[in-house]
Design an enzyme around this catalytic site. Structure first.
Site, PDB file in Angstrom:
ATOM      1  N   LYS A   9       0.836  -1.206   0.000  1.00 38.23           N
ATOM      2  CA  LYS A   9       0.000   0.000   0.000  1.00 38.23           C
ATOM      3  C   LYS A   9       0.872   1.258   0.000  1.00 38.23           C
ATOM      4  O   LYS A   9       2.092   1.175   0.230  1.00 38.23           O
ATOM      5  CB  LYS A   9      -0.913  -0.049   1.221  1.00 38.23           C
ATOM      6  CG  LYS A   9      -1.856  -1.264   1.206  1.00 38.23           C
ATOM      7  CD  LYS A   9      -2.750  -1.304   2.433  1.00 38.23           C
ATOM      8  CE  LYS A   9      -3.641  -2.539   2.398  1.00 38.23           C
ATOM      9  NZ  LYS A   9      -4.576  -2.587   3.553  1.00 38.23           N
ATOM     10  N   TYR A  49     -11.947  -4.212  -3.472  1.00 40.27           N
ATOM     11  CA  TYR A  49     -12.535  -4.260  -2.123  1.00 40.27           C
ATOM     12  C   TYR A  49     -14.061  -4.384  -2.163  1.00 40.27           C
ATOM     13  O   TYR A  49     -14.723  -4.021  -1.186  1.00 40.27           O
ATOM     14  CB  TYR A  49     -12.140  -3.009  -1.338  1.00 40.27           C
ATOM     15  CG  TYR A  49     -10.729  -3.033  -0.790  1.00 40.27           C
ATOM     16  CD1 TYR A  49     -10.259  -4.127  -0.059  1.00 40.27           C
ATOM     17  CD2 TYR A  49      -9.860  -1.956  -0.986  1.00 40.27           C
ATOM     18  CE1 TYR A  49      -8.963  -4.153   0.444  1.00 40.27           C
ATOM     19  CE2 TYR A  49      -8.569  -1.974  -0.472  1.00 40.27           C
ATOM     20  CZ  TYR A  49      -8.127  -3.071   0.246  1.00 40.27           C
ATOM     21  OH  TYR A  49      -6.850  -3.089   0.762  1.00 40.27           O
ATOM     22  N   ASN A 112      -1.794  -0.646   7.316  1.00 43.76           N
ATOM     23  CA  ASN A 112      -1.245  -1.969   7.642  1.00 43.76           C
ATOM     24  C   ASN A 112      -0.338  -2.522   6.539  1.00 43.76           C
ATOM     25  O   ASN A 112      -0.065  -3.707   6.464  1.00 43.76           O
ATOM     26  CB  ASN A 112      -2.360  -2.955   8.019  1.00 43.76           C
ATOM     27  CG  ASN A 112      -3.345  -3.190   6.892  1.00 43.76           C
ATOM     28  OD1 ASN A 112      -3.219  -2.610   5.809  1.00 43.76           O
ATOM     29  ND2 ASN A 112      -4.314  -4.048   7.115  1.00 43.76           N
ATOM     30  N   HIS A 115      -1.776  -5.747   1.461  1.00 40.85           N
ATOM     31  CA  HIS A 115      -2.969  -6.577   1.328  1.00 40.85           C
ATOM     32  C   HIS A 115      -2.492  -7.901   0.761  1.00 40.85           C
ATOM     33  O   HIS A 115      -1.604  -7.933  -0.087  1.00 40.85           O
ATOM     34  CB  HIS A 115      -3.979  -5.944   0.364  1.00 40.85           C
ATOM     35  CG  HIS A 115      -5.017  -6.938  -0.075  1.00 40.85           C
ATOM     36  ND1 HIS A 115      -6.160  -7.164   0.643  1.00 40.85           N
ATOM     37  CD2 HIS A 115      -5.040  -7.798  -1.123  1.00 40.85           C
ATOM     38  CE1 HIS A 115      -6.863  -8.121   0.050  1.00 40.85           C
ATOM     39  NE2 HIS A 115      -6.197  -8.514  -1.033  1.00 40.85           N
ATOM     40  N   GLU A 126      -8.532 -11.639  -7.657  1.00 38.53           N
ATOM     41  CA  GLU A 126      -7.688 -10.450  -7.515  1.00 38.53           C
ATOM     42  C   GLU A 126      -6.556 -10.437  -8.539  1.00 38.53           C
ATOM     43  O   GLU A 126      -6.201  -9.381  -9.068  1.00 38.53           O
ATOM     44  CB  GLU A 126      -7.140 -10.388  -6.084  1.00 38.53           C
ATOM     45  CG  GLU A 126      -8.258 -10.148  -5.066  1.00 38.53           C
ATOM     46  CD  GLU A 126      -7.807 -10.295  -3.619  1.00 38.53           C
ATOM     47  OE1 GLU A 126      -6.601 -10.517  -3.374  1.00 38.53           O
ATOM     48  OE2 GLU A 126      -8.680 -10.187  -2.729  1.00 38.53           O
TER      49      GLU A 126
HETATM   50  P1  CMP Z   1      -6.826  -5.366   3.771  1.00 39.49           P
HETATM   51  O1  CMP Z   1      -6.310  -6.714   4.064  1.00 39.49           O
HETATM   52  O2  CMP Z   1      -6.258  -4.629   2.631  1.00 39.49           O
HETATM   53  O3  CMP Z   1      -8.430  -5.470   3.584  1.00 39.49           O
HETATM   54  C1  CMP Z   1      -9.295  -4.395   3.851  1.00 39.49           C
HETATM   55  C2  CMP Z   1      -8.590  -3.221   4.480  1.00 39.49           C
HETATM   56  O4  CMP Z   1      -9.423  -2.236   5.075  1.00 39.49           O
HETATM   57  C3  CMP Z   1      -7.732  -3.762   5.600  1.00 39.49           C
HETATM   58  O5  CMP Z   1      -6.624  -4.443   5.085  1.00 39.49           O
HETATM   59  C4  CMP Z   1      -7.428  -2.487   6.390  1.00 39.49           C
HETATM   60  O6  CMP Z   1      -6.300  -1.805   5.882  1.00 39.49           O
HETATM   61  C5  CMP Z   1      -8.670  -1.616   6.132  1.00 39.49           C
HETATM   62  N1  CMP Z   1      -9.505  -1.508   7.329  1.00 39.49           N
HETATM   63  C6  CMP Z   1      -9.765  -0.374   7.993  1.00 39.49           C
HETATM   64  N2  CMP Z   1     -10.582  -0.606   9.036  1.00 39.49           N
HETATM   65  C7  CMP Z   1     -10.842  -1.931   9.041  1.00 39.49           C
HETATM   66  C8  CMP Z   1     -11.613  -2.798   9.877  1.00 39.49           C
HETATM   67  N3  CMP Z   1     -12.298  -2.333  10.923  1.00 39.49           N
HETATM   68  N4  CMP Z   1     -11.653  -4.114   9.583  1.00 39.49           N
HETATM   69  C9  CMP Z   1     -10.981  -4.617   8.505  1.00 39.49           C
HETATM   70  N5  CMP Z   1     -10.245  -3.832   7.693  1.00 39.49           N
HETATM   71  C10 CMP Z   1     -10.151  -2.512   7.948  1.00 39.49           C
END
Ligand code: CMP
Length: 137
Positions: A9, A49, A112, A115, A126
């Site tokens: 990211k 998403y 984070n 992904h 994906e």
């Molecule tokens: P990712 O694995 O990319 O999938 C969805 C993303 O939404 C997740 O990582 C986080 O970066 C973001 N996100 C933000 N808030 C939440 C939440 N409460 N639960 C899950 N994903 C979240």
């Protein structure tokens, strides 16, 4: 043999973690079979998403993913989907074990760093989205 998708990211790209994350993937014995640094189109991220469309964080995560360059990487190997998920660590970095990418480099769920596909079906979907031209293997 499986192929899975990893996105680094904007936060990971900004913090110069492309090399570190890719190094870990390769050191594990997994093979990079697709790799690009791109400014992701909003429509692609929204589609990526789609399962989260009704969640309160949907707009924020889409805006974040389009806020700067990202890396899309296709990674191949035995049990690649599960191996990569384990290496990245829990979605919320506060729950991520030290030694994982998130456990070592991240603190908040909004940033984070990566992904990765949750299961083989998600990986196929994906990979088709981010590598419509296909991968090298
Ligand atoms: P990712 O694995 O990319 O999938 C969805 C993303 O939404 C997740 O990582 C986080 O970066 C973001 N996100 C933000 N808030 C939440 C939440 N409460 N639960 C899950 N994903 C979240």
């Amino acid at each position: 043999m499986e192929t899975t998708l990893v996105l680094i990211k904007p936060g990971g790209v900004n913090r110069n973690l492309i090399g570190e994350i890719t190094r870990r993937v390769e050191a594990r014995g997994l093979k990079v079979v697709g790799l690009k640094l791109i400014n992701a189109p909003r429509e692609t991220v929204e589609e990526h998403y789609a399962e989260h469309r009704e969640r309160p964080f949907f707009n924020d995560v889409v805006t974040y993913l389009t806020s700067g360059p990202i890396v899309a990487m296709a990674v191949q190997g035995t049990n690649a989907v599960k191996a990569i998920r384990a290496m990245m660590g829990a979605t919320n970095p506060l729950d991520a074990t030290p030694g994982t990418v998130r456990g070592d480099f991240a603190l908040t769920i909004d940033d984070n760093l990566t992904h990765s596909s949750s299961d083989p079906d998600a990986a196929a979907r994906e990979l088709g989205l981010w590598f419509p031209e296909g991968t090298v293997a």
